[in-house]
Structure formats: structure tokens, C-alpha cells
Design a protein around this motif. Sequence first.
Motif, PDB file in Angstrom:
ATOM      1  N   PHE A  45       0.839  -1.194   0.000  1.00 38.30           N
ATOM      2  CA  PHE A  45       0.000   0.000   0.000  1.00 38.30           C
ATOM      3  C   PHE A  45       0.878   1.250   0.000  1.00 38.30           C
ATOM      4  O   PHE A  45       2.072   1.209   0.292  1.00 38.30           O
ATOM      5  CB  PHE A  45      -0.926   0.021   1.216  1.00 38.30           C
ATOM      6  CG  PHE A  45      -0.220   0.428   2.486  1.00 38.30           C
ATOM      7  CD1 PHE A  45      -0.324   1.725   2.970  1.00 38.30           C
ATOM      8  CD2 PHE A  45       0.567  -0.480   3.181  1.00 38.30           C
ATOM      9  CE1 PHE A  45       0.341   2.099   4.132  1.00 38.30           C
ATOM     10  CE2 PHE A  45       1.226  -0.117   4.331  1.00 38.30           C
ATOM     11  CZ  PHE A  45       1.111   1.178   4.822  1.00 38.30           C
ATOM     12  N   SER A  47       0.251   5.815   0.771  1.00 37.57           N
ATOM     13  CA  SER A  47      -0.726   6.770   1.285  1.00 37.57           C
ATOM     14  C   SER A  47      -0.280   8.209   1.050  1.00 37.57           C
ATOM     15  O   SER A  47       0.910   8.492   0.855  1.00 37.57           O
ATOM     16  CB  SER A  47      -0.949   6.562   2.786  1.00 37.57           C
ATOM     17  OG  SER A  47       0.123   7.106   3.540  1.00 37.57           O
ATOM     18  N   PHE A 172      -9.617  -1.476  -2.052  1.00 36.30           N
ATOM     19  CA  PHE A 172      -8.336  -0.867  -2.418  1.00 36.30           C
ATOM     20  C   PHE A 172      -8.091   0.467  -1.708  1.00 36.30           C
ATOM     21  O   PHE A 172      -7.079   1.124  -1.966  1.00 36.30           O
ATOM     22  CB  PHE A 172      -8.292  -0.631  -3.940  1.00 36.30           C
ATOM     23  CG  PHE A 172      -9.382   0.297  -4.427  1.00 36.30           C
ATOM     24  CD1 PHE A 172      -9.183   1.673  -4.468  1.00 36.30           C
ATOM     25  CD2 PHE A 172     -10.607  -0.210  -4.815  1.00 36.30           C
ATOM     26  CE1 PHE A 172     -10.184   2.524  -4.904  1.00 36.30           C
ATOM     27  CE2 PHE A 172     -11.620   0.637  -5.250  1.00 36.30           C
ATOM     28  CZ  PHE A 172     -11.410   2.006  -5.296  1.00 36.30           C
ATOM     29  N   PHE A 173      -9.023   0.889  -0.837  1.00 37.17           N
ATOM     30  CA  PHE A 173      -8.921   2.227  -0.240  1.00 37.17           C
ATOM     31  C   PHE A 173      -9.322   2.205   1.234  1.00 37.17           C
ATOM     32  O   PHE A 173     -10.385   1.702   1.588  1.00 37.17           O
ATOM     33  CB  PHE A 173      -9.807   3.213  -1.002  1.00 37.17           C
ATOM     34  CG  PHE A 173      -9.898   4.582  -0.379  1.00 37.17           C
ATOM     35  CD1 PHE A 173      -8.751   5.276  -0.005  1.00 37.17           C
ATOM     36  CD2 PHE A 173     -11.137   5.171  -0.170  1.00 37.17           C
ATOM     37  CE1 PHE A 173      -8.837   6.529   0.570  1.00 37.17           C
ATOM     38  CE2 PHE A 173     -11.234   6.425   0.400  1.00 37.17           C
ATOM     39  CZ  PHE A 173     -10.083   7.110   0.776  1.00 37.17           C
ATOM     40  N   ARG A 174      -8.433   2.751   2.068  1.00 38.09           N
ATOM     41  CA  ARG A 174      -8.712   2.932   3.486  1.00 38.09           C
ATOM     42  C   ARG A 174      -8.516   4.399   3.859  1.00 38.09           C
ATOM     43  O   ARG A 174      -7.581   5.051   3.388  1.00 38.09           O
ATOM     44  CB  ARG A 174      -7.794   2.068   4.352  1.00 38.09           C
ATOM     45  CG  ARG A 174      -8.137   0.604   4.347  1.00 38.09           C
ATOM     46  CD  ARG A 174      -7.187  -0.203   5.228  1.00 38.09           C
ATOM     47  NE  ARG A 174      -7.583  -1.601   5.281  1.00 38.09           N
ATOM     48  CZ  ARG A 174      -6.905  -2.548   5.916  1.00 38.09           C
ATOM     49  NH1 ARG A 174      -5.765  -2.230   6.550  1.00 38.09           N
ATOM     50  NH2 ARG A 174      -7.321  -3.800   5.926  1.00 38.09           N
ATOM     51  N   PHE A 206      -4.968   8.932   3.412  1.00 41.22           N
ATOM     52  CA  PHE A 206      -5.682   8.301   2.336  1.00 41.22           C
ATOM     53  C   PHE A 206      -4.792   7.159   1.824  1.00 41.22           C
ATOM     54  O   PHE A 206      -3.773   7.397   1.169  1.00 41.22           O
ATOM     55  CB  PHE A 206      -5.966   9.308   1.216  1.00 41.22           C
ATOM     56  CG  PHE A 206      -6.710  10.526   1.692  1.00 41.22           C
ATOM     57  CD1 PHE A 206      -8.096  10.549   1.708  1.00 41.22           C
ATOM     58  CD2 PHE A 206      -6.019  11.655   2.135  1.00 41.22           C
ATOM     59  CE1 PHE A 206      -8.780  11.669   2.150  1.00 41.22           C
ATOM     60  CE2 PHE A 206      -6.693  12.775   2.573  1.00 41.22           C
ATOM     61  CZ  PHE A 206      -8.081  12.786   2.588  1.00 41.22           C
ATOM     62  N   LYS A 207      -5.181   5.930   2.136  1.00 39.16           N
ATOM     63  CA  LYS A 207      -4.342   4.765   1.860  1.00 39.16           C
ATOM     64  C   LYS A 207      -4.909   3.980   0.684  1.00 39.16           C
ATOM     65  O   LYS A 207      -6.089   3.628   0.666  1.00 39.16           O
ATOM     66  CB  LYS A 207      -4.270   3.871   3.092  1.00 39.16           C
ATOM     67  CG  LYS A 207      -3.756   4.584   4.345  1.00 39.16           C
ATOM     68  CD  LYS A 207      -3.668   3.658   5.541  1.00 39.16           C
ATOM     69  CE  LYS A 207      -3.173   4.382   6.781  1.00 39.16           C
ATOM     70  NZ  LYS A 207      -3.020   3.480   7.938  1.00 39.16           N
ATOM     71  N   PHE A 208      -4.015   3.691  -0.265  1.00 40.86           N
ATOM     72  CA  PHE A 208      -4.412   2.941  -1.459  1.00 40.86           C
ATOM     73  C   PHE A 208      -3.513   1.718  -1.606  1.00 40.86           C
ATOM     74  O   PHE A 208      -2.304   1.791  -1.399  1.00 40.86           O
ATOM     75  CB  PHE A 208      -4.280   3.832  -2.712  1.00 40.86           C
ATOM     76  CG  PHE A 208      -5.135   5.063  -2.673  1.00 40.86           C
ATOM     77  CD1 PHE A 208      -6.423   5.032  -3.168  1.00 40.86           C
ATOM     78  CD2 PHE A 208      -4.649   6.252  -2.136  1.00 40.86           C
ATOM     79  CE1 PHE A 208      -7.215   6.170  -3.128  1.00 40.86           C
ATOM     80  CE2 PHE A 208      -5.430   7.389  -2.091  1.00 40.86           C
ATOM     81  CZ  PHE A 208      -6.722   7.354  -2.597  1.00 40.86           C
ATOM     82  N   LYS A 210      -3.633  -2.964  -1.973  1.00 40.21           N
ATOM     83  CA  LYS A 210      -4.366  -4.237  -1.939  1.00 40.21           C
ATOM     84  C   LYS A 210      -4.432  -4.684  -0.502  1.00 40.21           C
ATOM     85  O   LYS A 210      -3.449  -5.142   0.070  1.00 40.21           O
ATOM     86  CB  LYS A 210      -3.672  -5.273  -2.814  1.00 40.21           C
ATOM     87  CG  LYS A 210      -4.484  -6.542  -3.015  1.00 40.21           C
ATOM     88  CD  LYS A 210      -3.822  -7.454  -4.007  1.00 40.21           C
ATOM     89  CE  LYS A 210      -4.684  -8.702  -4.252  1.00 40.21           C
ATOM     90  NZ  LYS A 210      -4.073  -9.625  -5.212  1.00 40.21           N
TER      91      LYS A 210
END
Length: 211
Positions: A45, A47, A172-174, A206-208, A210
Motif C-alpha cells: 500500500f 498513502s 483498495f482504499f482505506r 488516504f491509503k491505497f 491491496k
Amino acid sequence: MKIRYIIFFTGLVMLAGQTVAQQFEYADNNQVKTLLGGQVKVRGFGSVDLKVSQWNKQTTLLVGGHGGVILNNQFTLGLGGYGITTRSKFKSSDNQDNLYLGGGYGGLLIGYSIFAREIFHVHFPILFGGGGIDVLEDEDNIFSNGFDNIKDSTGFFILEPGVEIEINVASFFRLAIGGTYRFIEGSDLNDISQSDLENWSTHISFKFGKF
């Protein structure tokens, strides 16, 4: 900050890592059981992070990010870095009042998540590394004169533990909202004490990747 606090928190990190490495036992079939399980799932990931904190009693925005790998959706290991993007104005001991702070920090980032598969869950990050602060003189643009406007500078060691609430928005997003405390050791600026560089921070990430 006293150096014993840095040693204490760093010791906790090292102890946790040692515990992870040693937590296993032999079953009847001589298989080794580990804390991460027999099959380790590795995810990656990155961010974008926004932090608001006080440096030298002035509210400051820091922009940066972090990234790395997630093991079994619980343990995080990566790197992070942040830079000051707003001016922290102050007056020096000789009454020079057009001075500002610039700089940033970064380092190794480790973390642990509780109930990471739930939509809302808790994550505990710890960053430890180094950084630098410059005292800059310029009314219009703190970077306009290159290195000519640097009046004082220092490096430092940083330890920044924290806690945040993560939201699984998509696969895919946290989104993470939390707070950290910045411990600093080794700063030697002339007009700013080391304690003036230590403070709480609030952040949104903003974390992107898998997950």
C-alpha cells in the motif's frame, strides 16, 4: 524531552519485534507454529497524509506519506516522511522577526491493527528515524534564495507513536484519522528549544493498495 523516553519507546518496539520472532512452538507433527501463521499473506500500500501540529507554538501543516507491506492484514512495515508546508513565524533573541521554520522528518514505520477486517478498526503506528529543521529568513518565499536564507539549522532523532481509526472504504482504499506525539532528541537551534519542537499531531491518511 529526556532521552530516557526515547530509549523506553524504542525498547518497546524492539521487544515487540523480538516477541514476534520468538512466538512459536512445536506441535506433535514437528511443525512450527508462528504468530503470523503457516501461510503469510503480504499486501502492499501507499498513502497521502496531511498532518496538523504545532512547531514552536505555531500551528503548522505537514504533507507527506508512507507506504510498505501489510502482513496477514495486521502487521505493517514501511517507510514514511513529512515536510512542513506552512510558515511558523517567530522572533529571535536579537529581535529579528522575519524568521520562519522549514524542514521535515521521516524514517521506518511499523504498525499493528486490531480487527482489521472490520469496517472500523484501530491501528497503532510508530515512526522512528530522523529529520532536520531550518531557520529561514525571507518575506516572500522561504525557498527563493536557495541556501542563502538559512540562518540556522539542526538535525534530530524522532520517535512518533500514535493511534488511528481506519475505515475500510473499499477493497483498495482505506481512510485513517488519528493522532501521534512527536518526541525529538538532538536539536540544538539557538532560538528554539527542543521542547518547542515536540507536540501532538492530528492527521488524516488516504491509503491505497491491496488490503
